[in-house]
Design a protein around this motif. Structure first.
Motif, PDB file in Angstrom:
ATOM      1  N   SER A 168     -43.254 -22.100  -2.106  1.00 28.14           N
ATOM      2  CA  SER A 168     -43.189 -23.180  -3.087  1.00 28.14           C
ATOM      3  C   SER A 168     -42.239 -24.253  -2.568  1.00 28.14           C
ATOM      4  O   SER A 168     -41.069 -23.961  -2.281  1.00 28.14           O
ATOM      5  CB  SER A 168     -42.704 -22.649  -4.436  1.00 28.14           C
ATOM      6  OG  SER A 168     -42.518 -23.690  -5.370  1.00 28.14           O
ATOM      7  N   HIS A 169     -42.766 -25.459  -2.406  1.00 21.28           N
ATOM      8  CA  HIS A 169     -41.958 -26.574  -1.896  1.00 21.28           C
ATOM      9  C   HIS A 169     -41.271 -26.206  -0.583  1.00 21.28           C
ATOM     10  O   HIS A 169     -40.106 -26.546  -0.357  1.00 21.28           O
ATOM     11  CB  HIS A 169     -40.928 -27.014  -2.944  1.00 21.28           C
ATOM     12  CG  HIS A 169     -41.540 -27.523  -4.214  1.00 21.28           C
ATOM     13  ND1 HIS A 169     -42.203 -28.734  -4.307  1.00 21.28           N
ATOM     14  CD2 HIS A 169     -41.632 -26.957  -5.447  1.00 21.28           C
ATOM     15  CE1 HIS A 169     -42.647 -28.910  -5.540  1.00 21.28           C
ATOM     16  NE2 HIS A 169     -42.320 -27.851  -6.252  1.00 21.28           N
ATOM     17  N   GLY A 170     -41.998 -25.479   0.255  1.00 19.84           N
ATOM     18  CA  GLY A 170     -41.504 -25.130   1.575  1.00 19.84           C
ATOM     19  C   GLY A 170     -40.547 -23.949   1.617  1.00 19.84           C
ATOM     20  O   GLY A 170     -40.042 -23.596   2.687  1.00 19.84           O
ATOM     21  N   GLU A 171     -40.307 -23.292   0.462  1.00 17.74           N
ATOM     22  CA  GLU A 171     -39.389 -22.151   0.410  1.00 17.74           C
ATOM     23  C   GLU A 171     -40.112 -20.893  -0.062  1.00 17.74           C
ATOM     24  O   GLU A 171     -41.088 -20.984  -0.819  1.00 17.74           O
ATOM     25  CB  GLU A 171     -38.232 -22.439  -0.558  1.00 17.74           C
ATOM     26  CG  GLU A 171     -37.320 -23.571  -0.143  1.00 17.74           C
ATOM     27  CD  GLU A 171     -36.178 -23.756  -1.139  1.00 17.74           C
ATOM     28  OE1 GLU A 171     -36.132 -22.985  -2.140  1.00 17.74           O
ATOM     29  OE2 GLU A 171     -35.350 -24.649  -0.935  1.00 17.74           O
ATOM     30  N   ARG A 172     -39.611 -19.765   0.391  1.00 17.52           N
ATOM     31  CA  ARG A 172     -40.138 -18.491  -0.111  1.00 17.52           C
ATOM     32  C   ARG A 172     -39.492 -18.210  -1.461  1.00 17.52           C
ATOM     33  O   ARG A 172     -38.270 -18.169  -1.580  1.00 17.52           O
ATOM     34  CB  ARG A 172     -39.839 -17.341   0.865  1.00 17.52           C
ATOM     35  CG  ARG A 172     -40.529 -17.475   2.201  1.00 17.52           C
ATOM     36  CD  ARG A 172     -40.163 -16.332   3.130  1.00 17.52           C
ATOM     37  NE  ARG A 172     -40.914 -15.122   2.822  1.00 17.52           N
ATOM     38  CZ  ARG A 172     -40.401 -13.888   2.863  1.00 17.52           C
ATOM     39  NH1 ARG A 172     -39.136 -13.712   3.149  1.00 17.52           N
ATOM     40  NH2 ARG A 172     -41.157 -12.837   2.611  1.00 17.52           N
ATOM     41  N   ARG A 173     -40.334 -18.031  -2.445  1.00 19.35           N
ATOM     42  CA  ARG A 173     -39.854 -17.750  -3.786  1.00 19.35           C
ATOM     43  C   ARG A 173     -40.656 -16.599  -4.387  1.00 19.35           C
ATOM     44  O   ARG A 173     -41.599 -16.111  -3.771  1.00 19.35           O
ATOM     45  CB  ARG A 173     -39.965 -19.004  -4.668  1.00 19.35           C
ATOM     46  CG  ARG A 173     -39.065 -20.145  -4.218  1.00 19.35           C
ATOM     47  CD  ARG A 173     -39.229 -21.396  -5.057  1.00 19.35           C
ATOM     48  NE  ARG A 173     -38.310 -22.447  -4.638  1.00 19.35           N
ATOM     49  CZ  ARG A 173     -38.303 -23.682  -5.121  1.00 19.35           C
ATOM     50  NH1 ARG A 173     -39.182 -24.027  -6.073  1.00 19.35           N
ATOM     51  NH2 ARG A 173     -37.429 -24.575  -4.686  1.00 19.35           N
ATOM     52  N   CYS A 174     -40.273 -16.202  -5.572  1.00 19.60           N
ATOM     53  CA  CYS A 174     -40.999 -15.136  -6.273  1.00 19.60           C
ATOM     54  C   CYS A 174     -41.730 -15.719  -7.478  1.00 19.60           C
ATOM     55  O   CYS A 174     -41.223 -16.620  -8.150  1.00 19.60           O
ATOM     56  CB  CYS A 174     -40.033 -14.062  -6.749  1.00 19.60           C
ATOM     57  SG  CYS A 174     -39.491 -12.942  -5.450  1.00 19.60           S
ATOM     58  N   ALA A 175     -42.887 -15.177  -7.728  1.00 20.36           N
ATOM     59  CA  ALA A 175     -43.642 -15.532  -8.930  1.00 20.36           C
ATOM     60  C   ALA A 175     -43.821 -14.244  -9.738  1.00 20.36           C
ATOM     61  O   ALA A 175     -44.515 -13.322  -9.295  1.00 20.36           O
ATOM     62  CB  ALA A 175     -44.984 -16.140  -8.569  1.00 20.36           C
TER      63      ALA A 175
END
Length: 300
Positions: free
Chosen positions: A36-43
């Motif tokens: 997300s927006h170039g970053e690894r995130r959690c959903a």
């Protein structure tokens, strides 16, 4: 991987660029690693009510206020609409708690948005950039145990100052990131001032942490931070930088049972007197009732 149906709207809206993998699937939600927006995130994708097994215990919901009177009545009557709204309120409670605690500088995953039952938040990683392990999966040195326990205590103090109690804190819902412990999973967070079980839950949270870290630093087992912190909170003296000792002097005074029963009997008699007045259709006001009650006691 194939994009899960629940995540497709977030991709369409540009909130998620890609889905890398599924991180976990639990009793209440599935968690995916996303870009997300170039970053690894959690959903975190919350399961629908019919698919969830987590029990929304009344004990945890006490003190949560619903401003909309129609929704409140529907929830109380457990209508179909009320059950749907209750489910939404339960989900919102975790999201609201996460934002509230992040603003209070508690180390929780940074939230980035909550859209259609999907919570987008920070990916908690270890030093190698991999998914951070749970505390239950690591072995600590005595020094690490003391350091991390102190950090957890600072965070639970900040939580309490923000008016919340985790309610289910243990080594299973704390991740160990590069900057130390990160508290996760907040669907059961309770209002400290509005929940009658908040004190018990808070002390249980702290005791769970004490027992866990005490495996590696046994001297921690002799501490009693839970009662000390709560006593400061009740006295209105707790703040994020409160100096704690880990000691608490328990009240060992003997209760005068006879005096207590006298008070209880007086309350019962007063209520019976007021009930009699109501049954006769001549209910007095508060001040008038108090005066009449005092007069009846003098006559006795």
């Amino acid at each position: 991987m194939k994009v899960p149906k629940r995540l497709q709207p977030l991709i369409d809206d540009g909130l998620i660029d890609a889905v890398e993998s599924q991180l976990m699937s639990g009793k209440e939600a599935q968690v995916f690693v996303v870009i997300s927006h170039g970053e690894r995130r959690c959903a975190k994708v919350f399961k629908e009510a019919k698919q969830r097994s987590f029990k929304q215990a009344v004990q945890y919901q006490e003190g949560r206020r619903e401003r909309n009177s129609r929704r409140s009545r529907a929830m109380a009557k457990k209508t179909r609409y009320g059950q749907k709204e209750q489910e939404q309120a339960w989900l919102n409670a975790e999201v609201d708690a996460l934002y509230r605690l992040a603003a209070a500088d508690v180390r929780v995953p940074q939230p980035y948005g909550f859209i259609d039952g999907v919570l987008l938040m920070e990916m908690i990683s270890d030093a190698e950039g991999l998914t951070a392990p749970r505390l239950d999966d690591v072995t600590l040195s005595p020094e690490q145990a003391r350091e991390y326990y102190a950090k957890i205590l600072r965070d639970v103090v900040k939580m309490l100052c923000a008016g919340l109690v985790h309610g289910d804190l243990s080594e299973f819902n704390v991740l160990l990131a590069t900057d130390g412990p990160v508290i996760i999973d907040l669907p059961q967070a309770v209002d400290a001032a509005g929940n009658n079980s908040a004190e018990w839950m808070f002390e249980r949270d702290v005791d769970n942490m004490r027992r866990y870290f005490g495996r590696f630093a046994p001297e921690l087992l002799a501490t009693d931070y839970g009662k000390e912190i709560w006593a400061l909170y009740e006295a209105g003296e707790l703040h994020p930088e409160s100096q704690l000792t880990g000691c608490f002097e328990h009240d060992t005074s003997t209760v005068d049972v006879g005096e207590l029963m006298t008070v209880i009997d007086d309350v019962r008699e007063e209520e019976a007197y007021r009930q009699g007045m109501r049954n006769r259709g001549d209910e007095p006001g508060v001040e008038e009732a108090a005066e009449e009650w005092q007069e009846s006691q003098r006559e006795r």
